[in-house]
Write a protein that holds these residues in place. Structure first.
Motif, PDB file in Angstrom:
ATOM      1  N   HIS A  36      54.942 -38.578  33.652  1.00  0.00           N
ATOM      2  CA  HIS A  36      53.887 -38.293  32.687  1.00  0.00           C
ATOM      3  C   HIS A  36      52.949 -39.490  32.560  1.00  0.00           C
ATOM      4  O   HIS A  36      51.729 -39.337  32.509  1.00  0.00           O
ATOM      5  CB  HIS A  36      54.498 -37.933  31.335  1.00  0.00           C
ATOM      6  CG  HIS A  36      53.492 -37.700  30.264  1.00  0.00           C
ATOM      7  ND1 HIS A  36      52.690 -36.584  30.237  1.00  0.00           N
ATOM      8  CD2 HIS A  36      53.142 -38.442  29.191  1.00  0.00           C
ATOM      9  CE1 HIS A  36      51.893 -36.655  29.189  1.00  0.00           C
ATOM     10  NE2 HIS A  36      52.147 -37.780  28.543  1.00  0.00           N
ATOM     11  N   ARG A  37      53.517 -40.685  32.530  1.00  0.00           N
ATOM     12  CA  ARG A  37      52.699 -41.889  32.433  1.00  0.00           C
ATOM     13  C   ARG A  37      51.911 -42.142  33.714  1.00  0.00           C
ATOM     14  O   ARG A  37      50.786 -42.633  33.672  1.00  0.00           O
ATOM     15  CB  ARG A  37      53.567 -43.075  32.072  1.00  0.00           C
ATOM     16  CG  ARG A  37      53.852 -43.091  30.588  1.00  0.00           C
ATOM     17  CD  ARG A  37      55.039 -43.944  30.229  1.00  0.00           C
ATOM     18  NE  ARG A  37      55.266 -44.001  28.808  1.00  0.00           N
ATOM     19  CZ  ARG A  37      55.852 -43.049  28.106  1.00  0.00           C
ATOM     20  NH1 ARG A  37      56.244 -41.935  28.688  1.00  0.00           N
ATOM     21  NH2 ARG A  37      56.059 -43.179  26.809  1.00  0.00           N
ATOM     22  N   TYR A  39      50.696 -39.794  35.653  1.00  0.00           N
ATOM     23  CA  TYR A  39      49.562 -38.870  35.578  1.00  0.00           C
ATOM     24  C   TYR A  39      48.513 -39.362  34.590  1.00  0.00           C
ATOM     25  O   TYR A  39      47.315 -39.294  34.861  1.00  0.00           O
ATOM     26  CB  TYR A  39      50.021 -37.473  35.172  1.00  0.00           C
ATOM     27  CG  TYR A  39      50.926 -36.802  36.175  1.00  0.00           C
ATOM     28  CD1 TYR A  39      50.760 -36.990  37.546  1.00  0.00           C
ATOM     29  CD2 TYR A  39      51.961 -35.975  35.760  1.00  0.00           C
ATOM     30  CE1 TYR A  39      51.593 -36.379  38.462  1.00  0.00           C
ATOM     31  CE2 TYR A  39      52.793 -35.349  36.665  1.00  0.00           C
ATOM     32  CZ  TYR A  39      52.600 -35.560  38.014  1.00  0.00           C
ATOM     33  OH  TYR A  39      53.425 -34.944  38.929  1.00  0.00           O
ATOM     34  N   LEU A  40      48.961 -39.862  33.443  1.00  0.00           N
ATOM     35  CA  LEU A  40      48.028 -40.374  32.444  1.00  0.00           C
ATOM     36  C   LEU A  40      47.255 -41.583  32.984  1.00  0.00           C
ATOM     37  O   LEU A  40      46.040 -41.679  32.815  1.00  0.00           O
ATOM     38  CB  LEU A  40      48.779 -40.750  31.168  1.00  0.00           C
ATOM     39  CG  LEU A  40      47.948 -41.231  30.001  1.00  0.00           C
ATOM     40  CD1 LEU A  40      47.074 -40.102  29.483  1.00  0.00           C
ATOM     41  CD2 LEU A  40      48.861 -41.733  28.897  1.00  0.00           C
ATOM     42  N   ASN A  41      47.950 -42.495  33.641  1.00  0.00           N
ATOM     43  CA  ASN A  41      47.303 -43.677  34.217  1.00  0.00           C
ATOM     44  C   ASN A  41      46.315 -43.285  35.312  1.00  0.00           C
ATOM     45  O   ASN A  41      45.225 -43.853  35.409  1.00  0.00           O
ATOM     46  CB  ASN A  41      48.342 -44.647  34.774  1.00  0.00           C
ATOM     47  CG  ASN A  41      49.082 -45.375  33.685  1.00  0.00           C
ATOM     48  OD1 ASN A  41      48.637 -45.448  32.559  1.00  0.00           O
ATOM     49  ND2 ASN A  41      50.243 -45.898  34.029  1.00  0.00           N
ATOM     50  N   ALA A  43      44.689 -40.428  35.580  1.00  0.00           N
ATOM     51  CA  ALA A  43      43.530 -39.785  34.958  1.00  0.00           C
ATOM     52  C   ALA A  43      42.604 -40.823  34.326  1.00  0.00           C
ATOM     53  O   ALA A  43      41.373 -40.758  34.488  1.00  0.00           O
ATOM     54  CB  ALA A  43      43.987 -38.771  33.919  1.00  0.00           C
ATOM     55  N   TRP A  44      43.166 -41.792  33.603  1.00  0.00           N
ATOM     56  CA  TRP A  44      42.346 -42.827  32.971  1.00  0.00           C
ATOM     57  C   TRP A  44      41.597 -43.631  34.041  1.00  0.00           C
ATOM     58  O   TRP A  44      40.408 -43.884  33.911  1.00  0.00           O
ATOM     59  CB  TRP A  44      43.197 -43.752  32.113  1.00  0.00           C
ATOM     60  CG  TRP A  44      42.497 -45.039  31.800  1.00  0.00           C
ATOM     61  CD1 TRP A  44      42.781 -46.275  32.301  1.00  0.00           C
ATOM     62  CD2 TRP A  44      41.361 -45.222  30.949  1.00  0.00           C
ATOM     63  NE1 TRP A  44      41.907 -47.206  31.824  1.00  0.00           N
ATOM     64  CE2 TRP A  44      41.015 -46.588  30.981  1.00  0.00           C
ATOM     65  CE3 TRP A  44      40.596 -44.362  30.170  1.00  0.00           C
ATOM     66  CZ2 TRP A  44      39.950 -47.106  30.269  1.00  0.00           C
ATOM     67  CZ3 TRP A  44      39.540 -44.897  29.454  1.00  0.00           C
ATOM     68  CH2 TRP A  44      39.223 -46.244  29.506  1.00  0.00           C
ATOM     69  N   VAL A  81      46.190 -49.194  31.549  1.00  0.00           N
ATOM     70  CA  VAL A  81      47.197 -48.709  32.498  1.00  0.00           C
ATOM     71  C   VAL A  81      48.491 -49.500  32.320  1.00  0.00           C
ATOM     72  O   VAL A  81      49.584 -48.940  32.284  1.00  0.00           O
ATOM     73  CB  VAL A  81      46.667 -48.805  33.944  1.00  0.00           C
ATOM     74  CG1 VAL A  81      47.762 -48.529  34.952  1.00  0.00           C
ATOM     75  CG2 VAL A  81      45.491 -47.868  34.132  1.00  0.00           C
ATOM     76  N   VAL A  84      50.174 -48.531  28.884  1.00  0.00           N
ATOM     77  CA  VAL A  84      50.828 -47.224  28.915  1.00  0.00           C
ATOM     78  C   VAL A  84      52.123 -47.308  29.723  1.00  0.00           C
ATOM     79  O   VAL A  84      53.142 -46.707  29.361  1.00  0.00           O
ATOM     80  CB  VAL A  84      49.867 -46.150  29.483  1.00  0.00           C
ATOM     81  CG1 VAL A  84      50.595 -44.868  29.789  1.00  0.00           C
ATOM     82  CG2 VAL A  84      48.750 -45.881  28.502  1.00  0.00           C
ATOM     83  N   GLN A  87      55.061 -48.759  27.798  1.00  0.00           N
ATOM     84  CA  GLN A  87      55.673 -47.903  26.782  1.00  0.00           C
ATOM     85  C   GLN A  87      57.033 -47.380  27.220  1.00  0.00           C
ATOM     86  O   GLN A  87      57.841 -46.985  26.392  1.00  0.00           O
ATOM     87  CB  GLN A  87      54.767 -46.714  26.464  1.00  0.00           C
ATOM     88  CG  GLN A  87      53.588 -47.053  25.614  1.00  0.00           C
ATOM     89  CD  GLN A  87      52.735 -45.831  25.355  1.00  0.00           C
ATOM     90  OE1 GLN A  87      52.857 -44.818  26.033  1.00  0.00           O
ATOM     91  NE2 GLN A  87      51.867 -45.934  24.374  1.00  0.00           N
TER      92      GLN A  87
END
Length: 100
Positions: A36-37, A39-41, A43-44, A81, A84, A87
């Motif tokens: 999940h992280r 994918y988030l990284n 996208a950002w 990045v 996140v 975390q």
């Protein structure tokens, strides 16, 4: 010479130290959180770098930055990045049905 169990531990990606298999559930949840992280990284980074490339190419006529601030812009890209990703250090598994 090491014993067979010590060799297996060093060669294994994951070692369960308790007799229950709940560790596998924690491992699956942790891998889900890590993906999940990722994918988030991704996208950002994609959105930020797309905007930065358009800014550098001159697509925004009235918005200009001095060249010496380009390095500062890269920190703005990389720092979220890293935060996140860090975390994951605070990962805790949410137990379904109250089982531990």
């Amino acid at each position: 010479m090491s014993t067979g169990s010590e060799i297996a531990r060093t060669a294994a990606d994951v070692v369960l130290l308790r007799p229950s298999l709940n560790g596998l559930l924690v491992l699956l949840d942790l891998s889900h959180a890590a993906m999940h992280r990722v994918y988030l990284n991704f996208a950002w980074s994609f959105v930020y770098n797309l905007f930065a490339i358009l800014l550098a190419a001159g697509a925004f006529v009235h918005a200009r930055i001095a060249p010496q601030y380009a390095g500062l812009g890269e920190i703005v890209s990389v720092l979220p990045v890293i935060l996140v990703a860090l975390q994951l250090r605070f990962f805790t598994r949410r137990y379904a049905n109250g089982l531990e």
